[in-house]
Scaffold this active site. Structure first.
Site, mmCIF file in Angstrom:
data_model
loop_
_atom_site.group_PDB
_atom_site.id
_atom_site.type_symbol
_atom_site.label_atom_id
_atom_site.label_comp_id
_atom_site.label_asym_id
_atom_site.label_seq_id
_atom_site.Cartn_x
_atom_site.Cartn_y
_atom_site.Cartn_z
ATOM 1 N N HIS A 34 44.582 109.933 9.961
ATOM 2 C CA HIS A 34 46.455 110.231 9.934
ATOM 3 C C HIS A 34 45.867 112.309 9.610
ATOM 4 O O HIS A 34 46.859 112.477 9.207
ATOM 5 C CB HIS A 34 46.421 109.295 8.622
ATOM 6 C CG HIS A 34 46.720 108.312 9.201
ATOM 7 N ND1 HIS A 34 47.697 107.692 8.947
ATOM 8 C CD2 HIS A 34 45.788 107.559 8.582
ATOM 9 C CE1 HIS A 34 47.434 106.663 9.029
ATOM 10 N NE2 HIS A 34 46.873 106.334 8.939
ATOM 11 N N GLY A 126 43.768 96.812 16.005
ATOM 12 C CA GLY A 126 43.847 98.370 15.445
ATOM 13 C C GLY A 126 42.959 99.303 16.866
ATOM 14 O O GLY A 126 42.351 99.851 15.993
ATOM 15 N N LEU A 127 42.752 98.393 17.748
ATOM 16 C CA LEU A 127 41.436 99.336 18.788
ATOM 17 C C LEU A 127 42.578 99.579 20.365
ATOM 18 O O LEU A 127 42.065 99.329 21.293
ATOM 19 C CB LEU A 127 40.427 97.566 19.077
ATOM 20 C CG LEU A 127 39.821 97.834 18.226
ATOM 21 C CD1 LEU A 127 38.685 97.173 18.805
ATOM 22 C CD2 LEU A 127 38.964 99.221 17.429
ATOM 23 N N ASP A 174 45.783 107.895 20.338
ATOM 24 C CA ASP A 174 44.911 106.173 21.039
ATOM 25 C C ASP A 174 45.461 106.368 22.200
ATOM 26 O O ASP A 174 43.840 106.608 23.214
ATOM 27 C CB ASP A 174 46.750 104.926 20.410
ATOM 28 C CG ASP A 174 46.212 105.212 18.792
ATOM 29 O OD1 ASP A 174 45.377 105.794 18.499
ATOM 30 O OD2 ASP A 174 47.056 104.588 18.300
HETATM 31 C C1 GLA Z 1 47.621 104.994 14.818
HETATM 32 C C2 GLA Z 1 48.370 105.642 15.675
HETATM 33 C C3 GLA Z 1 47.709 107.555 15.550
HETATM 34 C C4 GLA Z 1 46.768 107.380 14.476
HETATM 35 C C5 GLA Z 1 46.129 106.518 13.685
HETATM 36 C C6 GLA Z 1 45.543 106.949 12.407
HETATM 37 O O1 GLA Z 1 46.168 104.501 15.840
HETATM 38 O O2 GLA Z 1 48.922 105.351 16.923
HETATM 39 O O3 GLA Z 1 48.455 108.414 16.537
HETATM 40 O O4 GLA Z 1 47.560 107.928 13.609
HETATM 41 O O5 GLA Z 1 46.579 105.049 13.983
HETATM 42 O O6 GLA Z 1 44.937 108.135 12.526
#
Ligand code: GLA
Length: 393
Positions: A34, A126-127, A174
């Site tokens: 974040h 979440g990957l 990401d």
């Molecule tokens: C998600 C978002 C990223 C980043 C993370 C937290 O994966 O897509 O851009 O903000 O949360 O670090």
């Protein structure tokens, strides 16, 4: 894998004449959570799991899209005339969003395609399966139409489409991790400038273990956007107070050191916002310290910073959840665990841990037992490897 995918393409589309096979990776973030929409640093790496695509250019404007992960949906038919988001379009909104974003950049797509996809990232873990699909689509378009775009552009286009076509206000981490991945290296990225350096992840006698809680709480998108706006408001308060005092320009929360933040934080007129901003500032510092520790070979320190990152995400940023906290706390109690934390956007998904080789079996046994006992749920483990960015196979 390539043979299997080509065979599958033939089954779905009749034959595989004129196809090419592409791959783009998912990612795991080691530390720096974040911070990417707060002008701070992140430290993710690309994985060897991701999304494969077999693509063939058509001579008309049709888009025939098929995912082996959603076989029951069959071939989803669309066209270049329909590059607009539809709720019922499901996963196809991602490749279509990237095509739309290319066109927004003046890169006209003249012909449609037949596309078969196969994702090896567990759904909803979440990957970054969506970022890998975006980067994959971008690299297919680049190759198929000869567009002059760099891998960094692929990341920016992917993020642009996710923000403006798919309605998720994510940062750049990401897509950047997927597009710029390098085997055995993590990416130390300054999200304020997009300057980055690769840092070799040398974990002698230890591995990166991702634990999937198999939980995804429904508030993810709204809570994510709420955190973003809390940080934006806190930044404005700090900027206003600083301007009044004739101080310096504060460009982002990532622009402040913890000491600078402490000296100014009373300008933030709400306790929750203060905690959110505190996380962004301290997490940025932790990320810089963690990379320095890794470079110095001090993996123990790296692990401690991962643990501190979790505490901050749990208590100050409040993006963890009971299931994830159980997995992290149990991990901290296993001998041979160097560090463990939540990874990604939060509210479920995965934890990332660094675990000594000889402790991996115990780690899995203890966490699985505790998770079942304390949460009544099962978790999955992946000992992951750090891979390269997008490739043509
Ligand atoms: C998600 C978002 C990223 C980043 C993370 C937290 O994966 O897509 O851009 O903000 O949360 O670090």
């Amino acid at each position: 894998m390539k043979e299997k995918l080509l065979e599958e393409f033939s089954k779905v589309f009749g034959d595989n004449e004129g196809t090419k096979v592409y791959f783009a990776p998912g990612r795991v973030n080691l530390i720096g959570e974040h911070t990417d929409y707060n002008g701070g640093h992140v430290f993710p790496c690309a994985l060897t799991v991701g999304t494969y695509g077999v693509a063939r250019k058509r001579t008309d404007h049709k888009l025939n899209l098929y995912s082996m992960n959603f076989e029951n949906l069959g071939v989803i038919e669309s066209s270049l005339e329909d590059l607009v988001p539809h709720d019922e379009a499901g996963w196809t909104n991602y490749p279509k969003g990237v095509m739309w974003a290319f066109e927004k950049r003046g890169k006209k797509i003249d012909y449609g395609m037949d596309l078969l996809l196969y994702g090896t990232i567990p759904n909803g873990s979440g990957l970054s399966s969506s970022a890998s699909l975006e980067v994959l689509t971008g690299s297919i378009l680049r190759d198929m139409y000869g567009f002059d775009v760099s891998n960094e552009d692929l990341a920016l286009i992917g993020q642009y489409s996710e923000n403006n076509f798919n309605g998720c206000n994510c940062g750049i981490m990401d897509q950047f991790a997927s597009a710029m991945g390098k085997k055995d290296n993590a990416i130390f990225l300054d999200t304020a400038t997009l300057q980055f350096e690769y840092a070799p992840v040398v974990l002698e006698g230890a591995k990166i273990v991702v634990t999937n809680s198999n939980v995804k709480h429904s508030l993810v998108d709204s809570a994510y956007n709420e955190r973003r706006s809390q940080c934006e408001t806190a930044l404005h308060e700090l900027q206003e107070a600083e301007a009044k005092a004739g101080g310096r320009e504060i460009k982002s929360l990532g622009d402040l050191t913890p000491d600078e933040f402490e000296a100014r934080k009373d300008a933030i007129k709400d306790d929750v916002r203060k905690l959110r901003a505190k996380h962004a500032v301290y997490e940025n510092q932790r990320t810089m310290d963690a990379v320095a520790a890794l470079r110095a070979g001090d993996i123990e320190k790296f692990g401690k910073l991962m643990n501190a990152s979790h505490v901050s995400l749990r208590d100050d940023y409040e993006v963890s959840c009971p299931e994830i906290d159980v997995l992290v706390e149990e991990a901290w109690h296993v001998d041979g665990v160097i560090g463990s934390r939540i990874t990604g956007g939060g509210f479920g998904g995965c934890t990332v841990s660094i675990v000594k080789d000889e402790a991996i079996d115990t780690f899995k046994e203890k966490l699985a037992a505790a998770y079942s006992e304390r949460c009544g749920k099962t978790c999955d483990f992946y000992v992951v490897e750090i891979g390269d960015g997008p490739v043509i196979l």
